[in-house]
Scaffold this motif. Structure first.
Motif, PDB file in Angstrom:
ATOM      1  N   ALA A   1       0.809  -1.225   0.000  1.00 38.15           N
ATOM      2  CA  ALA A   1       0.000   0.000   0.000  1.00 38.15           C
ATOM      3  C   ALA A   1       0.836   1.266   0.000  1.00 38.15           C
ATOM      4  N   PHE A   2       2.022   1.226   0.621  1.00 41.06           N
ATOM      5  CA  PHE A   2       2.802   2.453   0.804  1.00 41.06           C
ATOM      6  C   PHE A   2       4.024   2.446  -0.112  1.00 41.06           C
ATOM      7  N   PRO A   3       3.944   3.170  -1.215  1.00 39.77           N
ATOM      8  CA  PRO A   3       5.023   3.091  -2.220  1.00 39.77           C
ATOM      9  C   PRO A   3       6.303   3.781  -1.759  1.00 39.77           C
ATOM     10  N   PRO A   4       7.443   3.385  -2.319  1.00 39.53           N
ATOM     11  CA  PRO A   4       8.692   4.092  -2.024  1.00 39.53           C
ATOM     12  C   PRO A   4       8.684   5.477  -2.662  1.00 39.53           C
ATOM     13  N   LEU A   5       9.323   6.424  -1.990  1.00 35.82           N
ATOM     14  CA  LEU A   5       9.471   7.790  -2.517  1.00 35.82           C
ATOM     15  C   LEU A   5      10.933   8.081  -2.839  1.00 35.82           C
ATOM     16  N   ALA A   6      11.842   7.420  -2.116  1.00 32.93           N
ATOM     17  CA  ALA A   6      13.273   7.701  -2.252  1.00 32.93           C
ATOM     18  C   ALA A   6      13.735   7.515  -3.687  1.00 32.93           C
ATOM     19  N   GLY A   7      14.433   8.511  -4.197  1.00 33.86           N
ATOM     20  CA  GLY A   7      15.037   8.388  -5.511  1.00 33.86           C
ATOM     21  C   GLY A   7      14.088   8.624  -6.677  1.00 33.86           C
ATOM     22  N   GLN A   8      12.783   8.799  -6.427  1.00 36.33           N
ATOM     23  CA  GLN A   8      11.875   9.137  -7.534  1.00 36.33           C
ATOM     24  C   GLN A   8      12.174  10.579  -7.958  1.00 36.33           C
TER      25      GLN A   8
ATOM     26  N   GLU B   1       7.586  21.440  -2.852  1.00 38.28           N
ATOM     27  CA  GLU B   1       8.867  21.426  -3.547  1.00 38.28           C
ATOM     28  C   GLU B   1       9.980  20.900  -2.625  1.00 38.28           C
ATOM     29  N   ALA B   2       9.990  21.369  -1.390  1.00 37.06           N
ATOM     30  CA  ALA B   2      11.068  20.995  -0.465  1.00 37.06           C
ATOM     31  C   ALA B   2      11.035  19.501  -0.135  1.00 37.06           C
ATOM     32  N   VAL B   3       9.867  18.980   0.179  1.00 42.14           N
ATOM     33  CA  VAL B   3       9.794  17.572   0.584  1.00 42.14           C
ATOM     34  C   VAL B   3      10.037  16.659  -0.621  1.00 42.14           C
ATOM     35  N   SER B   4       9.642  17.102  -1.817  1.00 43.98           N
ATOM     36  CA  SER B   4       9.890  16.310  -3.029  1.00 43.98           C
ATOM     37  C   SER B   4      11.384  16.230  -3.314  1.00 43.98           C
ATOM     38  N   LYS B   5      12.073  17.366  -3.168  1.00 40.37           N
ATOM     39  CA  LYS B   5      13.530  17.374  -3.380  1.00 40.37           C
ATOM     40  C   LYS B   5      14.224  16.498  -2.341  1.00 40.37           C
ATOM     41  N   TYR B   6      13.711  16.545  -1.114  1.00 41.11           N
ATOM     42  CA  TYR B   6      14.327  15.744  -0.044  1.00 41.11           C
ATOM     43  C   TYR B   6      14.284  14.251  -0.403  1.00 41.11           C
ATOM     44  N   PHE B   7      13.096  13.749  -0.748  1.00 42.11           N
ATOM     45  CA  PHE B   7      13.001  12.314  -1.043  1.00 42.11           C
ATOM     46  C   PHE B   7      13.720  11.943  -2.338  1.00 42.11           C
ATOM     47  N   ALA B   8      13.667  12.841  -3.335  1.00 46.24           N
ATOM     48  CA  ALA B   8      14.369  12.559  -4.600  1.00 46.24           C
ATOM     49  C   ALA B   8      15.871  12.394  -4.356  1.00 46.24           C
ATOM     50  N   GLY B   9      16.383  13.126  -3.377  1.00 45.47           N
ATOM     51  CA  GLY B   9      17.824  13.088  -3.121  1.00 45.47           C
ATOM     52  C   GLY B   9      18.270  11.925  -2.257  1.00 45.47           C
ATOM     53  N   LEU B  10      17.338  11.147  -1.729  1.00 51.04           N
ATOM     54  CA  LEU B  10      17.707  10.025  -0.853  1.00 51.04           C
ATOM     55  C   LEU B  10      18.095   8.808  -1.675  1.00 51.04           C
ATOM     56  N   LYS B  11      19.353   8.696  -2.002  1.00 46.63           N
ATOM     57  CA  LYS B  11      19.844   7.473  -2.637  1.00 46.63           C
ATOM     58  C   LYS B  11      21.282   7.300  -2.218  1.00 46.63           C
ATOM     59  N   LYS B  12      21.746   6.077  -2.312  1.00 54.68           N
ATOM     60  CA  LYS B  12      23.130   5.840  -1.873  1.00 54.68           C
ATOM     61  C   LYS B  12      24.111   6.150  -2.980  1.00 54.68           C
TER      62      LYS B  12
END
Ligand code: HEC
Ligand code: HEC
Length: 208
Positions: free
Chosen positions: A152-159, A197-208
């Motif tokens: 039910a809860f999709p990943p956001l990191a790196g999108q 915008e801020a929270v979208s950038k935060y999750f987009a930037g979460l990758k190793k």
């Protein structure tokens, strides 16, 4: 007799001729020409395409993918690109695509959770929420690091940030109303454009 059974024979033929491997549907399109190849927009391996804001599909849960395709087709998630494609896919094609994409790995992400320190606004929203407006921290549902949990809860990191922001705006405007308990609808309507915008950038930037 031929006339009477014609449509049934035709149906069998259509199925036999068009039964394609899921990888083929993904890279070449489905039996119905309107079900165009996913790879054009979602990348050769389902990795997504940052420049176009096309989401990653590889590693998303199969049930989540099936639900989103049904929601595009019904219009509960309105999108001019995905609606005709989702409507043109056959049920077996959807099942096969969902299984194939779910079997791929989602990239590892650092499990940043509620306990981490926060500084900038996107991070604060993600890890602390804004409880004065009844907005829970995103990681409460989307898991530490935004890596997603269950079907039910999709990943956001790196999108792509552009994609994440478009979804929050769609919930805000009511063009995406496919969330059964309106959890995301409430959140979308409660966020300002700057916060989106801020929270979208935060999750987009979460990758190793
Ligand atoms: C012309 C470009 C294009 C093609 C081709 C395309 N998509 Fe999409 N897809 C999109 C866009 C744009 C979105 C984001 C829609 C939105 O903002 O709601 C999307 C979103 C999705 C989502 C939702 C992902 C999520 O995280 O919620 C799924 C699932 C999906 N597409 C599956 C497919 C499949 C399967 C195919 C091939 C049969 C396909 N797409 C072909 C453009 C495309
Ligand atoms: C109470 C649980 C909950 C919380 C808290 C929550 N979400 Fe969600 N979120 C969901 C669910 C459920 C979905 C999938 C809805 C559906 O079926 O399409 C979702 C989907 C999304 C999507 C779409 C992802 C995609 O691949 O299309 C985005 C973006 C998103 N959430 C962002 C956020 C952000 C940012 C926050 C924090 C401000 C947040 N969410 C907090 C439950 C939650």
């Amino acid at each position: 007799m031929i006339l009477r059974y014609g449509p049934i024979v035709g149906l069998f033929l259509a199925c036999a001729v068009h039964a394609q491997a899921p990888a083929d549907v993904y890279s070449r399109g489905g039996a119905d020409p309107a079900a165009v190849a996913c790879a054009t927009c979602h990348g050769a391996q389902g990795e997504g395409m940052e420049a176009g804001g096309f989401p990653r599909l590889a590693g998303l849960p199969a049930d989540y993918i099936r639900k989103q395709l049904a929601d595009f087709a019904s219009g509960a998630r309105a999108n001019p690109l995905m609606q005709p494609i989702a409507s043109a896919l056959m049920r077996e094609e959807i099942d096969a695509l969902a299984a194939m994409l779910a079997a791929k790995a989602y990239p590892e992400v650092p499990p940043v959770g509620k306990a981490a320190e926060v500084q900038e606004p996107g991070e604060t929203l993600a890890l602390r929420g804004a409880w004065d407006r009844n907005i829970p921290e995103c990681v409460a549902c989307h898991a530490p690091g935004g890596r997603g949990v269950g079907n039910a809860f999709p990943p956001l990191a790196g999108q792509p940030a552009q994609y994440l922001a478009a979804q929050l705006t769609a919930w805000q405007q009511g063009t995406r109303k496919n969330d059964p308990n309106d959890l995301m609808g409430h959140i979308g309507r409660s966020l300002t454009a700057d916060e989106i915008e801020a929270v979208s950038k935060y999750f987009a930037g979460l990758k190793k």
